[in-house]
Design a protein around this motif. Sequence first.
Motif, PDB file in Angstrom:
ATOM      1  N   VAL A   1      25.031  14.580 -28.243  1.00  0.00           N
ATOM      2  CA  VAL A   1      25.512  13.439 -27.963  1.00  0.00           C
ATOM      3  C   VAL A   1      25.455  13.119 -26.484  1.00  0.00           C
ATOM      4  N   GLU A   2      24.193  11.894 -26.418  1.00  0.00           N
ATOM      5  CA  GLU A   2      24.380  11.491 -24.937  1.00  0.00           C
ATOM      6  C   GLU A   2      25.801  10.717 -24.294  1.00  0.00           C
ATOM      7  N   LYS A   3      25.755  10.476 -23.090  1.00  0.00           N
ATOM      8  CA  LYS A   3      26.957  10.176 -22.595  1.00  0.00           C
ATOM      9  C   LYS A   3      27.433   8.986 -22.938  1.00  0.00           C
ATOM     10  N   PRO A   4      28.730   9.120 -23.597  1.00  0.00           N
ATOM     11  CA  PRO A   4      29.380   7.932 -24.560  1.00  0.00           C
ATOM     12  C   PRO A   4      29.962   6.904 -23.449  1.00  0.00           C
ATOM     13  N   ASP A   5      30.280   5.772 -24.163  1.00  0.00           N
ATOM     14  CA  ASP A   5      31.040   4.906 -23.401  1.00  0.00           C
ATOM     15  C   ASP A   5      32.526   5.186 -23.586  1.00  0.00           C
ATOM     16  N   ALA A   6      33.546   4.344 -22.779  1.00  0.00           N
ATOM     17  CA  ALA A   6      34.886   4.869 -22.611  1.00  0.00           C
ATOM     18  C   ALA A   6      35.708   5.220 -23.967  1.00  0.00           C
ATOM     19  N   GLU A   7      35.319   3.857 -24.886  1.00  0.00           N
ATOM     20  CA  GLU A   7      36.042   4.126 -26.406  1.00  0.00           C
ATOM     21  C   GLU A   7      35.647   5.464 -27.097  1.00  0.00           C
ATOM     22  N   LYS A   8      34.315   5.441 -27.185  1.00  0.00           N
ATOM     23  CA  LYS A   8      33.735   6.886 -27.839  1.00  0.00           C
ATOM     24  C   LYS A   8      34.273   8.121 -27.266  1.00  0.00           C
ATOM     25  N   ALA A   9      34.364   7.880 -25.680  1.00  0.00           N
ATOM     26  CA  ALA A   9      34.646   9.477 -24.976  1.00  0.00           C
ATOM     27  C   ALA A   9      36.211   9.542 -25.364  1.00  0.00           C
ATOM     28  N   ARG A  10      37.036   8.538 -25.669  1.00  0.00           N
ATOM     29  CA  ARG A  10      38.391   8.792 -26.241  1.00  0.00           C
ATOM     30  C   ARG A  10      38.292   9.175 -27.484  1.00  0.00           C
ATOM     31  N   SER A  11      37.711   8.821 -28.515  1.00  0.00           N
ATOM     32  CA  SER A  11      37.825   9.247 -29.868  1.00  0.00           C
ATOM     33  C   SER A  11      37.346  10.788 -29.962  1.00  0.00           C
ATOM     34  N   TYR A  12      36.214  11.059 -29.103  1.00  0.00           N
ATOM     35  CA  TYR A  12      35.746  12.294 -29.014  1.00  0.00           C
ATOM     36  C   TYR A  12      36.788  13.332 -28.826  1.00  0.00           C
ATOM     37  N   LEU A  13      37.565  13.028 -27.388  1.00  0.00           N
ATOM     38  CA  LEU A  13      38.724  13.693 -27.052  1.00  0.00           C
ATOM     39  C   LEU A  13      39.676  13.998 -28.099  1.00  0.00           C
ATOM     40  N   GLU A  14      40.171  12.908 -28.883  1.00  0.00           N
ATOM     41  CA  GLU A  14      41.125  12.640 -29.852  1.00  0.00           C
ATOM     42  C   GLU A  14      40.793  13.609 -30.951  1.00  0.00           C
ATOM     43  N   SER A  15      39.445  13.604 -31.366  1.00  0.00           N
ATOM     44  CA  SER A  15      39.084  14.245 -32.583  1.00  0.00           C
ATOM     45  C   SER A  15      39.135  15.915 -32.695  1.00  0.00           C
ATOM     46  N   GLY A  16      38.787  16.208 -31.496  1.00  0.00           N
ATOM     47  CA  GLY A  16      38.920  17.666 -31.150  1.00  0.00           C
ATOM     48  C   GLY A  16      37.694  18.380 -31.790  1.00  0.00           C
ATOM     49  N   GLY A  17      36.806  17.544 -32.122  1.00  0.00           N
ATOM     50  CA  GLY A  17      35.568  18.258 -32.635  1.00  0.00           C
ATOM     51  C   GLY A  17      34.345  17.955 -31.740  1.00  0.00           C
ATOM     52  N   TYR A  18      34.658  17.980 -30.304  1.00  0.00           N
ATOM     53  CA  TYR A  18      33.502  17.477 -29.584  1.00  0.00           C
ATOM     54  C   TYR A  18      33.817  18.462 -28.338  1.00  0.00           C
ATOM     55  N   LEU A  19      32.584  18.878 -27.689  1.00  0.00           N
ATOM     56  CA  LEU A  19      32.786  19.756 -26.380  1.00  0.00           C
ATOM     57  C   LEU A  19      31.844  19.035 -25.357  1.00  0.00           C
ATOM     58  N   TRP A  20      31.996  19.288 -24.321  1.00  0.00           N
ATOM     59  CA  TRP A  20      31.270  18.676 -23.042  1.00  0.00           C
ATOM     60  C   TRP A  20      29.908  19.636 -23.074  1.00  0.00           C
ATOM     61  N   ASN A  21      28.796  19.109 -22.904  1.00  0.00           N
ATOM     62  CA  ASN A  21      27.683  19.831 -22.807  1.00  0.00           C
ATOM     63  C   ASN A  21      27.313  20.164 -21.543  1.00  0.00           C
ATOM     64  N   ALA A  22      27.675  21.547 -21.229  1.00  0.00           N
ATOM     65  CA  ALA A  22      27.571  22.052 -19.682  1.00  0.00           C
ATOM     66  C   ALA A  22      26.338  22.752 -19.327  1.00  0.00           C
ATOM     67  N   GLY A  23      24.992  22.572 -20.337  1.00  0.00           N
ATOM     68  CA  GLY A  23      23.953  22.995 -19.706  1.00  0.00           C
ATOM     69  C   GLY A  23      23.748  24.452 -19.863  1.00  0.00           C
ATOM     70  N   ILE A  24      24.668  25.249 -20.506  1.00  0.00           N
ATOM     71  CA  ILE A  24      24.539  26.552 -20.311  1.00  0.00           C
ATOM     72  C   ILE A  24      24.153  27.088 -21.846  1.00  0.00           C
ATOM     73  N   PHE A  25      23.124  28.087 -21.811  1.00  0.00           N
ATOM     74  CA  PHE A  25      22.517  28.275 -23.204  1.00  0.00           C
ATOM     75  C   PHE A  25      22.521  29.798 -23.147  1.00  0.00           C
ATOM     76  N   ALA A  26      21.873  30.431 -24.546  1.00  0.00           N
ATOM     77  CA  ALA A  26      21.512  31.739 -24.602  1.00  0.00           C
ATOM     78  C   ALA A  26      20.899  31.709 -25.747  1.00  0.00           C
ATOM     79  N   TRP A  27      19.576  32.487 -25.689  1.00  0.00           N
ATOM     80  CA  TRP A  27      18.669  32.697 -26.825  1.00  0.00           C
ATOM     81  C   TRP A  27      17.778  34.085 -26.433  1.00  0.00           C
ATOM     82  N   ARG A  28      17.117  34.376 -27.526  1.00  0.00           N
ATOM     83  CA  ARG A  28      16.066  35.405 -27.354  1.00  0.00           C
ATOM     84  C   ARG A  28      14.884  34.699 -26.628  1.00  0.00           C
ATOM     85  N   ALA A  29      14.167  35.155 -25.859  1.00  0.00           N
ATOM     86  CA  ALA A  29      13.156  34.369 -25.089  1.00  0.00           C
ATOM     87  C   ALA A  29      12.071  34.112 -26.167  1.00  0.00           C
TER      88      ALA A  29
END
Lengths: 357, 357
Positions: A176-204
């Motif tokens: 999810v792209e950077k949200p507006d304040a209202e969406k950000a609040r709903s993401y926080l309350e829902s508990g079903g969203y995480l901040w995208n930290a840009g840290i990954f793992a995969w087999r090359a």
Amino acid sequence: MLHAVIMAGGSGTRFWPASRRSRPKQFLELITKKPLLRTTFERLGGLVPADRTWIVTTAETAAPTRDLVPEIPVENILSEPVGRNTAACVGLAAHAALEGDPEATCVVLPADHVIGEEVRFRSALAAGASLVTREGGLLTFGVQPTRAETGYGYLEVGAEHARQGDWTIHRLERFVEKPDAEKARSYLESGGYLWNAGIFAWRAADLLEEIARQLPELAAGLDTIAASFSTPVSKTVLEETYPSLPATSVDFGVMEGARRCWTIPVDFPWSDVGSWSALDDNPSGDTAGNTSRGRVLTVDAGGNILISTGPVVSAVGVEDLVVVATPDAVLVVPKSQTQRVREVVEALREKGWDDVL
Amino acid sequence: MLHAVIMAGGSGTRFWPASRRSRPKQFLELITKKPLLRTTFERLGGLVPADRTWIVTTAETAAPTRDLVPEIPVENILSEPVGRNTAACVGLAAHAALEGDPEATCVVLPADHVIGEEVRFRSALAAGASLVTREGGLLTFGVQPTRAETGYGYLEVGAEHARQGDWTIHRLERFVEKPDAEKARSYLESGGYLWNAGIFAWRAADLLEEIARQLPELAAGLDTIAASFSTPVSKTVLEETYPSLPATSVDFGVMEGARRCWTIPVDFPWSDVGSWSALDDNPSGDTAGNTSRGRVLTVDAGGNILISTGPVVSAVGVEDLVVVATPDAVLVVPKSQTQRVREVVEALREKGWDDVL
């Protein structure tokens, strides 16, 4: 085997005037005592040896990168002729890792984030790497939100897939792209969203297979570059080919459309240190709530971030300002507007004041 | 004959960080194109020759004063070992002028004011000098107020005494300390008050007579110093005697109690350029109302005074601030609080950061 890829291609605009084209944020000693790139390398300690650690950097910063992390073999420092976003960056590193290790699994990390609780951090990385090595797929680590932040992208968490030690692996629903304040609040309350930290793992190999399937033009260019590895023309081929690669992010360009994606919710302290106002988190303030670095003097001033790498900075009667002074440039901006430093850099470029960029 | 005395004993605190102990305000090129001391000297042009112009300066600034006004004989530059306020300063100059001219009349001027309409200015000085030469008494020039300024002292104007050319000479009722806003408004409305510009005229002998009558200790010290003039020990006597002189202003210490005092209301443009906010008067602002000197860049910032003698200064989203940057020091203060720069200088001294004082 497990490899680490440190993405260090920053352009040095958000922390102007301390950061410059030739000295982006990951080289600064303002934010932490050691430069963030050095800390990022040391944080991997024990999990990945130096000779399986790769740094993707820019032509301008390859030399200072070598100086800052001399433990890493020079051939592991990959220098992008120009920035082509993260899909090209991680693809290049995947090819490099595969060159000597066809079974390579990569954990991928930005060079310029602040992360606490290193033992827990390494435990999470190990759990993620273990899952993708065993089951394949592309995995991203998501930070449990602690506030309704509008400055970060988010991950929507899907069904639980597995447990590994302390960690729970979920399916990843979407980025999810950077949200507006209202969406950000709903993401926080829902508990079903995480901040995208840009840290990954995969087999090359898995990453490159997804790139080939979804971004054939990028895959072809990367193949051309990889075919020249260990030949005398490798540098020339890289310089000729890389600029024409499609510029897209690994998040939206590769993972969003990938066949299998995972996410691990993590709870170690994390900040992308995205602008000067992030220094407010740092507990070195005086009683008036000023955060200071260098020779700084306040008279009846509170809530300011005052940084100097050279001149004495004196602030009188001002509040909630950021003042950054270097020997050749000074920035003054309200704490609430530090994202606008990019506009300053743009305006300096237009004026032709390149000596301070 | 007519002599001019330029008082140049400023301590260099109000325009910190541009002004320093060794380079007070009168040497700056920020405010006008030429340093104010140079302009003050040139403004006298034609009225008083250089060899009857005296400058009272500090030990630290005697050399740059000589460099800035090479027309003035070096023996006319009087260097105070320490500042002892204006009564001692003008008394010393009166003795010096009398040394070669027992009939000396002095006009006395601060070195660091901005004054417009020079022809009219010289006409007023000539009228005042003419009156005191003819009738004696101590005379001060008062500027017709144009606003209810609380930053200046005032003069209460008495009965009309005489006319001379364009000018009317009044008796001076009294000196008034800087008023509060309400009093300043009433002074402006009454029409009977002038700004005390610190510009004076008197016969040197009359001034010294009033000093002898009212401040015998000061008179005795000055006599000791004057007795050593033209002897090999003059410098030693000055250095030994001057620090012990009583420190009082010529306004309140001498003129307030003098037998006869005059004032001439003048209407030439005048500013004491008392702090950074005075630069707002200067019509070099951009469309957003910023006043800038040097390499300065604004993004969505208005009403600021932005000065640099070195680093690039960039201001984003701020209003009504003063930002002054030199190669070794930066000041940030709201325009409304620029008087508080003295507090910064004090705090720097306490911290022992003498390198930027």
